[in-house]
Write a protein that holds these residues in place. Structure first.
Motif, PDB file in Angstrom:
ATOM      1  N   GLY A  67      11.921 -11.581  -2.730  1.00 42.20           N
ATOM      2  CA  GLY A  67      13.013 -12.097  -1.911  1.00 42.20           C
ATOM      3  C   GLY A  67      13.313 -13.548  -2.220  1.00 42.20           C
ATOM      4  O   GLY A  67      12.690 -14.181  -3.082  1.00 42.20           O
ATOM      5  N   SER A  92      10.506  -6.062   2.239  1.00 38.11           N
ATOM      6  CA  SER A  92      11.802  -6.748   2.155  1.00 38.11           C
ATOM      7  C   SER A  92      12.200  -7.451   3.443  1.00 38.11           C
ATOM      8  O   SER A  92      12.991  -8.402   3.424  1.00 38.11           O
ATOM      9  CB  SER A  92      12.898  -5.748   1.763  1.00 38.11           C
ATOM     10  OG  SER A  92      13.118  -4.808   2.798  1.00 38.11           O
ATOM     11  N   PRO A 131      16.626  -5.467  -5.290  1.00 41.98           N
ATOM     12  CA  PRO A 131      16.902  -6.794  -4.719  1.00 41.98           C
ATOM     13  C   PRO A 131      18.021  -7.479  -5.475  1.00 41.98           C
ATOM     14  O   PRO A 131      18.298  -7.161  -6.636  1.00 41.98           O
ATOM     15  CB  PRO A 131      15.569  -7.531  -4.901  1.00 41.98           C
ATOM     16  CG  PRO A 131      14.890  -6.819  -6.025  1.00 41.98           C
ATOM     17  CD  PRO A 131      15.283  -5.380  -5.893  1.00 41.98           C
TER      18      PRO A 131
END
Length: 246
Positions: A67, A92, A131
């Motif tokens: 992240g 996440s 991501p």
């Protein structure tokens, strides 16, 4: 992949290749009953299973940053059983529970595919979302390219890609009848975007993954089969083309 060839499911593999011991935080039955305590601060809990029984649950210290916070939020593992600890289980939403499996299928250091475990059974069989930091190297590819592959009978096949398994906006996979049983229930995937199928995900009992076939030399013919014999999330057996059970 054999058990002796990988880090144990409670172990994280750091960026320098060393193994950092993890620890089980609760039994599978306790987690299934809702009686498990929260993971320790900063740790990530994850599980593997067959779908027919409560999963095996583990906790590890995260050692990879996925992240945008700059804080480790993923555990590095050999998820696919190919001998490379380059895959990630990612928390996440920072709740201490891994919710996305990120796989580096071609060993280039970039994640290529994402899967989730929506039912909490540890089978990781639903498409996920990559991501925002995942690199997109497929600019210029057709939106629905042809996939060239060879089925279990040795017949060359062409299928039109209809699924986007890595979330990059381009189709790179399709449902196909690889085993010749008349049902399109195997997922074929072109990992590197060259139009040649690199992986076949086999349908097993009750819709659970029945193993993975890999093409090792880029000719569209599957060379090895990886099997999770005991449903613990580790590929325990490697069968080569021509061997019984392949």
């Amino acid at each position: 992949m054999l058990e002796s060839d990988r880090a144990a499911p409670g172990d994280a593999v750091s960026s320098d290749g060393s193994v950092v011991s993890g620890y089980a935080v609760a039994s599978a039955d306790a987690v299934a009953a809702g009686g498990a305590t929260a993971p320790p601060d900063g740790a990530v809990r994850y599980s593997f299973g067959t779908g027919d029984a409560p999963p095996t649950v583990w906790t590890s210290e995260p050692d990879a940053v996925v992240g945008g916070t700059g804080t480790p939020d993923a555990v590095r593992l050999d998820f696919t059983g190919d001998g490379r600890a380059v895959d990630l289980l990612w928390d996440s939403d920072a709740d201490g529970i891994a919710d996305t499996a990120l796989l580096d299928l071609d060993g280039d250091g970039l994640v290529d595919a994402a899967f989730t475990d929506p039912d909490g059974l540890g089978v990781w069989n639903a498409p996920g979302t990559l991501p925002a930091t995942a690199a997109d190297s497929d600019e210029g590819r057709p939106a629905r390219p042809d996939l060239h592959w060879t089925d279990a009978r040795g017949d060359e096949q062409i299928a039109v890609a209809e699924l986007d398994v890595d979330g990059d906006g381009l189709s790179d996979a399709a449902w196909a009848d690889h085993d010749g049983d008349g049902r399109r229930d195997e997922l074929i995937v072109d990992v590197d975007g060259d139009g040649i199928v690199d992986e076949v995900y086999l349908d097993g009992d009750h819709g659970i993954l029945g193993g993975v076939l890999l093409d090792l030399n880029g000719d569209g013919v599957m060379d090895v089969r990886l099997i999770d014999v005991d449903g613990d999330g580790e590929m325990d057996e490697v069968l080569r083309r021509g061997e019984p059970g392949f």
